[in-house]
Structures are given as structure tokens and as C-alpha cells.
Design a protein around this motif. Structure first.
Motif, mmCIF file in Angstrom:
data_model
loop_
_atom_site.group_PDB
_atom_site.id
_atom_site.type_symbol
_atom_site.label_atom_id
_atom_site.label_comp_id
_atom_site.label_asym_id
_atom_site.label_seq_id
_atom_site.Cartn_x
_atom_site.Cartn_y
_atom_site.Cartn_z
ATOM 1 N N LEU A 158 32.301 3.163 -49.508
ATOM 2 C CA LEU A 158 33.545 3.866 -49.183
ATOM 3 C C LEU A 158 34.004 3.594 -47.757
ATOM 4 C CD1 LEU A 158 32.804 7.270 -50.941
ATOM 5 C CD2 LEU A 158 34.340 5.445 -51.731
ATOM 6 N N LYS A 159 33.084 3.197 -46.879
ATOM 7 C CA LYS A 159 33.461 2.855 -45.504
ATOM 8 C C LYS A 159 34.418 1.674 -45.474
ATOM 9 C CE LYS A 159 29.132 4.522 -43.538
ATOM 10 N NZ LYS A 159 27.882 4.161 -42.846
ATOM 11 N N ALA A 160 34.374 0.845 -46.507
ATOM 12 C CA ALA A 160 35.264 -0.313 -46.576
ATOM 13 C C ALA A 160 36.715 0.094 -46.800
ATOM 14 C CB ALA A 160 34.816 -1.242 -47.702
ATOM 15 N N PHE A 161 36.933 1.287 -47.307
ATOM 16 C CA PHE A 161 38.289 1.730 -47.624
ATOM 17 C C PHE A 161 38.928 2.565 -46.527
ATOM 18 C CE2 PHE A 161 36.303 1.030 -51.774
ATOM 19 C CZ PHE A 161 37.197 0.112 -52.297
ATOM 20 N N GLY A 162 38.145 3.008 -45.570
ATOM 21 C CA GLY A 162 38.735 3.769 -44.477
ATOM 22 C C GLY A 162 37.723 4.659 -43.787
ATOM 23 N N ALA A 163 37.916 4.823 -42.498
ATOM 24 C CA ALA A 163 37.030 5.670 -41.696
ATOM 25 C C ALA A 163 37.151 7.119 -42.166
ATOM 26 C CB ALA A 163 37.402 5.561 -40.227
ATOM 27 N N GLY A 164 36.021 7.762 -42.346
ATOM 28 C CA GLY A 164 36.000 9.169 -42.706
ATOM 29 C C GLY A 164 36.038 9.458 -44.199
ATOM 30 N N SER A 204 43.317 7.786 -56.980
ATOM 31 C CA SER A 204 43.808 6.474 -56.547
ATOM 32 C C SER A 204 43.710 6.373 -55.044
ATOM 33 C CB SER A 204 45.265 6.286 -56.969
ATOM 34 O OG SER A 204 45.371 6.309 -58.362
ATOM 35 N N TRP A 205 43.456 5.153 -54.568
ATOM 36 C CA TRP A 205 43.382 4.907 -53.137
ATOM 37 C C TRP A 205 44.302 3.743 -52.819
ATOM 38 C CZ3 TRP A 205 41.684 8.004 -49.577
ATOM 39 C CH2 TRP A 205 41.478 7.538 -48.285
ATOM 40 N N ASP A 206 45.175 3.940 -51.851
ATOM 41 C CA ASP A 206 46.145 2.911 -51.481
ATOM 42 C C ASP A 206 45.438 1.809 -50.704
ATOM 43 O OD1 ASP A 206 48.503 1.555 -51.077
ATOM 44 O OD2 ASP A 206 49.137 2.797 -49.392
ATOM 45 N N TYR A 207 45.026 0.785 -51.431
ATOM 46 C CA TYR A 207 44.288 -0.323 -50.829
ATOM 47 C C TYR A 207 44.727 -1.599 -51.534
ATOM 48 C CZ TYR A 207 40.375 -3.283 -49.390
ATOM 49 O OH TYR A 207 39.609 -4.293 -48.869
ATOM 50 N N VAL A 214 43.210 0.530 -56.749
ATOM 51 C CA VAL A 214 41.847 1.053 -56.620
ATOM 52 C C VAL A 214 41.811 2.521 -57.037
ATOM 53 C CG1 VAL A 214 40.006 1.572 -54.970
ATOM 54 C CG2 VAL A 214 41.273 -0.575 -54.797
ATOM 55 N N GLU A 215 40.791 2.858 -57.833
ATOM 56 C CA GLU A 215 40.547 4.240 -58.241
ATOM 57 C C GLU A 215 39.081 4.557 -57.967
ATOM 58 O OE1 GLU A 215 42.337 6.053 -61.936
ATOM 59 O OE2 GLU A 215 40.210 6.022 -62.504
ATOM 60 N N ILE A 216 38.832 5.660 -57.269
ATOM 61 C CA ILE A 216 37.488 6.024 -56.822
ATOM 62 C C ILE A 216 37.041 7.312 -57.512
ATOM 63 C CG2 ILE A 216 36.113 6.726 -54.815
ATOM 64 C CD1 ILE A 216 38.100 5.028 -53.106
ATOM 65 N N THR A 217 35.793 7.306 -57.979
ATOM 66 C CA THR A 217 35.178 8.502 -58.559
ATOM 67 C C THR A 217 33.858 8.754 -57.843
ATOM 68 O OG1 THR A 217 36.101 7.912 -60.729
ATOM 69 C CG2 THR A 217 34.389 9.614 -60.677
ATOM 70 N N PRO A 218 33.763 9.798 -57.010
ATOM 71 C CA PRO A 218 32.485 10.128 -56.379
ATOM 72 C C PRO A 218 31.489 10.597 -57.441
ATOM 73 C CG PRO A 218 34.313 11.331 -55.362
ATOM 74 C CD PRO A 218 34.837 10.696 -56.588
ATOM 75 N N LEU A 219 30.235 10.156 -57.334
ATOM 76 C CA LEU A 219 29.190 10.506 -58.295
ATOM 77 C C LEU A 219 28.007 11.126 -57.579
ATOM 78 C CD1 LEU A 219 29.192 7.171 -60.351
ATOM 79 C CD2 LEU A 219 30.354 9.311 -60.955
ATOM 80 N N GLU A 220 27.262 11.930 -58.288
ATOM 81 C CA GLU A 220 26.052 12.511 -57.716
ATOM 82 C C GLU A 220 25.056 11.410 -57.385
ATOM 83 O OE1 GLU A 220 24.223 15.799 -59.693
ATOM 84 O OE2 GLU A 220 26.156 16.558 -60.375
ATOM 85 N N GLY A 221 24.199 11.693 -56.418
ATOM 86 C CA GLY A 221 23.160 10.733 -56.061
ATOM 87 C C GLY A 221 23.621 9.650 -55.122
ATOM 88 N N ALA A 222 24.580 9.955 -54.267
ATOM 89 C CA ALA A 222 25.060 9.002 -53.255
ATOM 90 C C ALA A 222 25.643 7.745 -53.872
ATOM 91 C CB ALA A 222 23.950 8.660 -52.267
ATOM 92 N N CYS A 229 29.182 6.011 -56.190
ATOM 93 C CA CYS A 229 30.583 6.172 -56.550
ATOM 94 C C CYS A 229 30.968 5.068 -57.528
ATOM 95 C CB CYS A 229 31.491 6.193 -55.336
ATOM 96 S SG CYS A 229 31.508 4.687 -54.389
ATOM 97 N N SER A 230 31.881 5.411 -58.402
ATOM 98 C CA SER A 230 32.422 4.436 -59.342
ATOM 99 C C SER A 230 33.766 3.986 -58.778
ATOM 100 C CB SER A 230 32.608 5.085 -60.716
ATOM 101 O OG SER A 230 33.279 4.210 -61.586
ATOM 102 N N ILE A 231 33.980 2.682 -58.781
ATOM 103 C CA ILE A 231 35.241 2.147 -58.280
ATOM 104 C C ILE A 231 35.836 1.257 -59.364
ATOM 105 C CG2 ILE A 231 36.375 0.743 -56.515
ATOM 106 C CD1 ILE A 231 34.114 1.567 -54.617
ATOM 107 N N GLN A 232 37.087 1.513 -59.679
ATOM 108 C CA GLN A 232 37.830 0.664 -60.609
ATOM 109 C C GLN A 232 38.955 0.014 -59.823
ATOM 110 O OE1 GLN A 232 38.791 2.046 -64.628
ATOM 111 N NE2 GLN A 232 40.899 1.386 -64.267
#
Length: 172
Positions: free
Chosen positions: A42-48, A84-87, A116-124, A126-129
Motif C-alpha cells: 500500500l505504500k506504493a499507492f501513497g504515503a499514509g 477504488s484508488w485513483d492511481y 485500482v481497487e483495494i480490499t484490506p484483509l486480516e493478517g497484514a 490486502c487484495s488489489i484488483q
């Protein structure tokens, strides 16, 4: 920058729209890909972004986990839906393992990564489409279509730095 070494992902869909290039039509290919990655991607998509979606475990939660106590592994918002993430980036390179390695791999150059679509998942995790827009050789279009709805091994490399500033920002 969103990029990764050889990784198993799923090629969900292959679309083949005809695109207008001036007076000519050119075959385009849109690949819809989904993959599960460590949440540090997720750091690749933006700080924070990582810190806004994940938190450190509490003392009580830590007893059940075999991770470093400083790892951001707990979901901040467990009920969050995919978002969705604007990337968007141009000039990426993709290599898809076609079974025998080396020359048999499908190499796509000058591709656009978008939607890009991001889904945070348990266990550190994430799913990214995301979608890859490209113009492969015609011989590769059939091979890509045949891999639809299958797991594939893919490598995604970002565009080469165009300036010294790009080079140093990529290293940061």
C-alpha cells in the motif's frame, strides 16, 4: 510505485476492444488482474494509506499473534468494503509466465496500469484488483485469452526513470 517481482495473481478477464488511433483501428487488450499482497504494498499507492487502514495489535491481541508487536497487522475498519484508488501509470512492463520460462514468457511493454481497487484483509494482507491496458503481439492475444480465469505468475515493473529526480524518488 506499484510494482512487484514474480507473484501469483489471477487473470480475471481479458477484453479486446478496438481502439481509434487517428484514422486507423488498433487492437487493444485490457487485462483485469487480482492479487493478494502483504499490506506494505500500500505504500506504493501513497504515503499514509497503510497506516490509515491497518494498526498495531493491542496487548490482548498480541497474545494470539506470532508477529512483531510493531507490525501494522490489524484492520482499523473491519467492515470496510473494497474501494477504488485513483492511481494510473504509463510505461510499465509486464512479464507473464507461459509455462516454460525465458523466451516463452509473454512480455508486454508500454502498458498502462489503472482502475485500482483495494480490499484490506486480516493478517497484514490486502487484495488489489487492477486493469492493464496494452497492445500485445497478435500471437500473444490468444495465449492471454486462454489464461482467463486462471492463476498466473506475473511480474510488474514500473516505467524506467526519465530524470534524476525520478530515479531518486523511486529509491526513496
Amino acid at each position: 510505485m506499484f510494482e512487484f517481482a514474480k507473484q501469483p495473481v489471477k487473470l480475471v478477464k481479458v477484453s479486446t476492444p478496438m481502439e481509434n488511433h487517428g484514422q486507423e483501428l488498433k487492437l487493444g487488450v485490457v487485462l483485469t488482474i487480482v492479487g493478494v499482497f502483504p499490506n506494505t504494498i500500500l505504500k506504493a499507492f501513497g504515503a499514509g494509506l497503510l497506516e490509515s487502514l491497518f494498526r498495531k495489535p493491542t496487548e490482548e491481541e498480541r497474545a494470539d499473534l506470532a508477529t512483531d508487536p510493531d507490525t501494522l497487522c490489524m484492520l482499523r475498519h473491519p467492515r470496510m468494503s473494497p474501494f477504488s484508488w485513483d492511481y494510473e501509470t504509463d510505461g510499465n512492463q509486464v512479464t507473464i509466465d507461459h509455462g516454460l520460462g525465458g523466451d516463452s514468457d509473454i512480455k508486454l511493454v508500454d502498458v498502462k496500469v489503472k482502475s485500482v481497487e483495494i480490499t484490506p484483509l486480516e493478517g497484514a494482507m490486502c487484495s488489489i484488483q487492477w486493469n492493464i491496458n496494452c497492445h500485445p503481439d497478435q500471437k500473444d492475444v490468444g495465449a492471454l485469452a486462454a489464461k482467463q480465469k486462471q492463476d498466473i505468475a506475473m511480474e510488474l515493473n514500473g516505467p524506467a526513470p526519465q530524470s534524476a529526480e525520478d530515479l531518486f524518488n523511486k529509491a526513496a
